[in-house]
Design an enzyme around this catalytic site. Structure first.
Site, mmCIF file in Angstrom:
data_model
loop_
_atom_site.group_PDB
_atom_site.id
_atom_site.type_symbol
_atom_site.label_atom_id
_atom_site.label_comp_id
_atom_site.label_asym_id
_atom_site.label_seq_id
_atom_site.Cartn_x
_atom_site.Cartn_y
_atom_site.Cartn_z
ATOM 1 N NE ARG A 184 -3.715 14.469 -8.951
ATOM 2 C CZ ARG A 184 -3.311 13.536 -8.260
ATOM 3 N NH1 ARG A 184 -4.055 12.424 -8.220
ATOM 4 N NH2 ARG A 184 -2.351 13.550 -7.143
ATOM 5 C CG ASP A 213 -4.927 15.054 -5.270
ATOM 6 O OD1 ASP A 213 -4.011 15.785 -4.991
ATOM 7 O OD2 ASP A 213 -5.153 13.807 -4.957
ATOM 8 C CG HIS A 287 -2.567 14.459 -2.147
ATOM 9 N ND1 HIS A 287 -2.176 14.258 -3.364
ATOM 10 C CD2 HIS A 287 -2.245 13.282 -1.634
ATOM 11 C CE1 HIS A 287 -1.465 13.495 -3.779
ATOM 12 N NE2 HIS A 287 -1.371 12.871 -2.397
ATOM 13 C CG ASP A 353 -2.570 9.546 -0.261
ATOM 14 O OD1 ASP A 353 -3.658 10.466 -0.102
ATOM 15 O OD2 ASP A 353 -2.169 9.405 -1.770
ATOM 16 C CD GLU A 354 1.503 9.827 -2.751
ATOM 17 O OE1 GLU A 354 2.286 9.160 -3.509
ATOM 18 O OE2 GLU A 354 0.529 10.970 -3.297
ATOM 19 C CD1 TRP A 420 -1.905 3.722 -0.620
ATOM 20 C CD2 TRP A 420 -0.404 3.862 -2.074
ATOM 21 N NE1 TRP A 420 -1.097 4.826 0.029
ATOM 22 C CE2 TRP A 420 -0.250 4.681 -1.069
ATOM 23 C CE3 TRP A 420 0.192 3.578 -3.274
ATOM 24 C CZ2 TRP A 420 0.868 5.500 -1.257
ATOM 25 C CZ3 TRP A 420 1.280 4.650 -3.329
ATOM 26 C CH2 TRP A 420 1.818 5.559 -2.471
ATOM 27 C CE1 TYR A 445 -2.816 2.269 -6.436
ATOM 28 C CE2 TYR A 445 -1.411 3.892 -7.264
ATOM 29 C CZ TYR A 445 -2.317 3.442 -6.262
ATOM 30 O OH TYR A 445 -2.436 4.181 -4.978
ATOM 31 C CG ASP A 447 -2.126 5.305 -12.274
ATOM 32 O OD1 ASP A 447 -2.636 4.287 -11.539
ATOM 33 O OD2 ASP A 447 -1.126 6.073 -11.864
ATOM 34 C CD1 TRP A 491 -3.579 5.955 -8.748
ATOM 35 C CD2 TRP A 491 -4.684 8.038 -8.004
ATOM 36 N NE1 TRP A 491 -4.107 5.854 -7.406
ATOM 37 C CE2 TRP A 491 -4.522 7.022 -6.908
ATOM 38 C CE3 TRP A 491 -5.284 9.272 -7.652
ATOM 39 C CZ2 TRP A 491 -4.921 7.149 -5.583
ATOM 40 C CZ3 TRP A 491 -5.736 9.379 -6.295
ATOM 41 C CH2 TRP A 491 -5.739 8.480 -5.173
ATOM 42 C CD GLU A 493 -1.124 11.764 -11.081
ATOM 43 O OE1 GLU A 493 -0.871 11.814 -9.802
ATOM 44 O OE2 GLU A 493 -2.126 10.668 -11.544
#
Length: 639
Positions: A184, A213, A287, A353-354, A420, A445, A447, A491, A493
């Site tokens: 990011r 990512d 990702h 993930d995701e 997570w 986490y 972040d 993370w 962002e």
């Protein structure tokens, strides 16, 4: 008369002697108290610690003995000298009978990373089974020195005394990690090394490097040069993540960067010298937007035209590899082959993930593969992919780690899971016989907000210092043999600079370091946060950034039984006073002091709050409109 005068003189001498003795005792007691204090300020807390009398004084005549034929021991001594020489102006010379002795022993009770440290007035000895234990003993020794040892410039008139102490110590968990997301926002090779060095000082031993990512591909792959030529760059943007304007046609992609393979090797070597494993993450099959921009043929339909800048795209623009194309697996074979050659560790993290399944559902090639392999849905398709990747890793001599999302498609027993999404995934994985690394977002986490959101960088949820410190990686009813440790995740962002990365990591990283090394059984919040304050001083001297969020007031609005708005104020640490105003002025020690829940005055438009320790401001001024308090109270009532 002469006799009386002589008596008075003798009496005065006795009084002076007693007074001098009292002053000396007080001075020694004060020095001892300072020394004792320093021994009790260690992070992470040792398993066993016994205070002694007096101090060892480190000076330019101090020498060190070690097995110079052992390269790891030589590296450790070089590391130690590198840590002490900027502030002290000297290095430790080697000698057969050094005042500081580093010895490898055969004490099996210490395990692979444990150590014994004995500091006496004329001698220091560190013993361990393996060099890693010696290295961790060195970290403890460095923390026992005055905080000025953290300075990068010569500190004059400092006596480098080390309190006499005996410590027997070893970690509770073998995996003590931090993850840094460099996709990011890209951090330079030197910044990554600095992060690793900061980790090592608190006995962390795993650096999880999130290298790819949707917003950037950061590792050079010689077989696919466009991954970094194109995938490592995007249009420059500021502003809140997910609220940014996407890259426009014709706009140049100038923001980003990547690590060459030589850079990777340098970082891996640097980490190994600090007994830190480096685990690369190549996040697939989701990702993967940056990879699709570089190589559009890997998409199911139409790859995005530019690397994501932080604008919304999920479910709209493709960011998943097409699993129905054989070229996808050929691509990953070559990528993993190069990654495996760069990272000596047994693990490669493949994310998982995701992963959005919508494009697979519409893709004829993916659907044909599902029919061919008798896969009932896209979840099973991802499970099929994960198993193929696990076999690929095995062929390269590596093992798979993935986020707990990969449990949905089924795993082989040798796959390791990072939990997570709370601890549920970790519990399920452990019951299936998988090794588990616990890293639930609510505790790990880094972040997330670490205090009142209005005075913190924008993010999306809360993880206070106390949340990290009170984390127990081993859930009730789970066989602890399957829980190999835990990890904090940063993370990127909302982390545009390395200074911000430090701010978000520390002191929560210290809390996790203590949980993973000392074990949750030793947790004592009221003894931990005062130690954190002492380490703030060390970081001030080292010019390392950190968060003071634990000093800020906690503001909790709610509705009373008559639906009137109430506000409760509290603090994360004890010993602070809270002052407030509703009259649009800034609070201080002369404004009302908080004693009990507040009823919002009629027509009030804003609440301002501040914390003090005694007569000194210690927290930030927090300003919240009454409308914001109403919204928060409503949100709480709806839960």
């Amino acid at each position: 008369m002469a006799e009386n005068g002589l008596k008075r003189i003798n009496k005065m001498k006795r009084v002076a002697t007693v007074l001098l003795a009292f002053i000396l005792i007080s001075f020694v007691s004060e020095v001892k108290a300072k020394n004792d204090n320093r021994a009790l300020q260690l992070i992470p807390q040792p398993q066993q610690l016994t205070l002694g009398e007096g101090s060892f004084v480190l000076s330019n005549t101090s020498s060190i003995s070690f097995d110079s034929k052992n390269n790891r021991m030589t590296d450790i001594v070089r590391y130690l000298n590198g840590k002490i020489s900027p502030a002290t102006g000297f290095k430790l010379n080697s000698a057969k009978q050094g005042k500081i002795a580093l010895k490898l022993s055969s004490d099996t009770t210490l395990g692979k990373e444990g150590y014994r440290l004995s500091v006496q007035q004329k001698h220091i000895q560190i013993t361990a089974n393996q060099p890693a234990g010696i290295f961790y003993g060195i970290q403890t020794l460095l923390q026992l020195l005055p905080p000025e040892i953290k300075s990068n410039s010569l500190q004059k008139k400092i006596e480098w005394n080390i309190p006499c102490v005996t410590i027997v110590d070893k970690p509770q968990f073998s995996w003590r990690g931090l993850m840094l997301d460099v996709s990011r926002h890209w951090f330079t090779k030197e910044e990554v090394k600095k992060y690793i060095d900061e980790m090592a000082e608190y006995k962390m031993n795993v650096f999880h490097w999130h290298l790819t990512d949707d917003q950037g591909w950061r590792i050079e792959i010689k077989s696919y040069p466009r991954l970094t030529e194109v995938g490592a760059w995007r249009a420059k943007r500021v502003g809140f993540w997910w609220g940014r304007e996407k890259q426009q046609p014709g706009e140049k992609a100038t923001y980003g960067g990547f690590y060459t393979q030589d850079d990777i090797k340098e970082v891996v070597t640097y980490a190994a010298e600090r007994f830190i494993r480096v685990i690369p993450e190549i996040d697939v099959p989701g990702h993967s937007l940056a990879a699709l921009v570089a190589y559009p043929e890997l998409a199911c339909f139409k790859a995005p035209e530019s690397v994501n800048v932080g604008n919304k795209f999920y479910g709209e623009d493709e960011n998943t590899l097409c699993l129905g194309k054989e070229s996808t697996y050929q691509f990953l074979d070559k990528v993993i082959t190069e990654v495996a050659s760069l990272f000596p560790d047994e693990y490669i993290h493949l994310g998982g993930d995701e992963c959005y399944h919508g494009f697979w559902h519409k893709c004829p090639l993916c659907q044909n593969l599902m029919k061919k392999e008798n896969l009932k849905d896209e979840v099973a398709l991802q499970g099929y992919f994960t198993k193929k990747m696990e076999e690929l890793l095995k062929s390269k001599g590596k093992r798979l780690i993935g986020w707990d999302d990969i449990l949905e498609g089924g795993l082989s027993p040798k796959a390791t899971v990072m939990s997570w999404q709370g601890i549920k995934g970790g519990i399920e994985a452990a019951k299936q016989g998988h090794q588990v690394i616990m890293t639930p977002a609510d505790n790990c986490y880094l972040d997330l907000y670490q205090g009142e959101p209005s005075v913190e960088p924008n993010t999306y949820a809360m993880c206070r210092l106390k949340d990290s410190y009170t984390f127990n990686p081993v859930p009730s009813g789970v066989n602890p043999d399957f829980i190999i440790g835990g990890q904090g995740n940063l993370w990127g962002e909302s982390v545009p600079t390395f200074r911000q990365a430090e701010y978000m990591t520390w002191p929560r990283g210290w809390a996790l370091a203590e949980v993973f090394w000392s074990g949750p059984a030793k947790n004592d919040w009221e003894k931990f946060w005062p130690r954190v304050e002492k380490h703030f001083l060390r970081y001030d001297i080292a010019k390392i950034n950190y968060a003071k969020s634990m000093y800020n007031a906690i503001i909790t609005p709610s509705f009373a039984s008559d639906d009137s708005l109430m506000v409760s104020l509290s603090t994360e640490i004890s010993g602070l006073d809270i002052y407030y105003t509703f009259d649009n002025t800034d609070p201080d020690i002369y404004t009302p002091k908080y004693l009990s829940p507040l009823r919002i005055p009629r027509n009030a438009s804003v609440l301002r709050v501040i914390t003090y320790r005694g007569d000194k401001q210690i927290g930030k001024v927090i300003t919240l409109p009454i409308s914001e308090l109403m919204q928060r109270a409503e949100a709480t009532r709806k839960k």
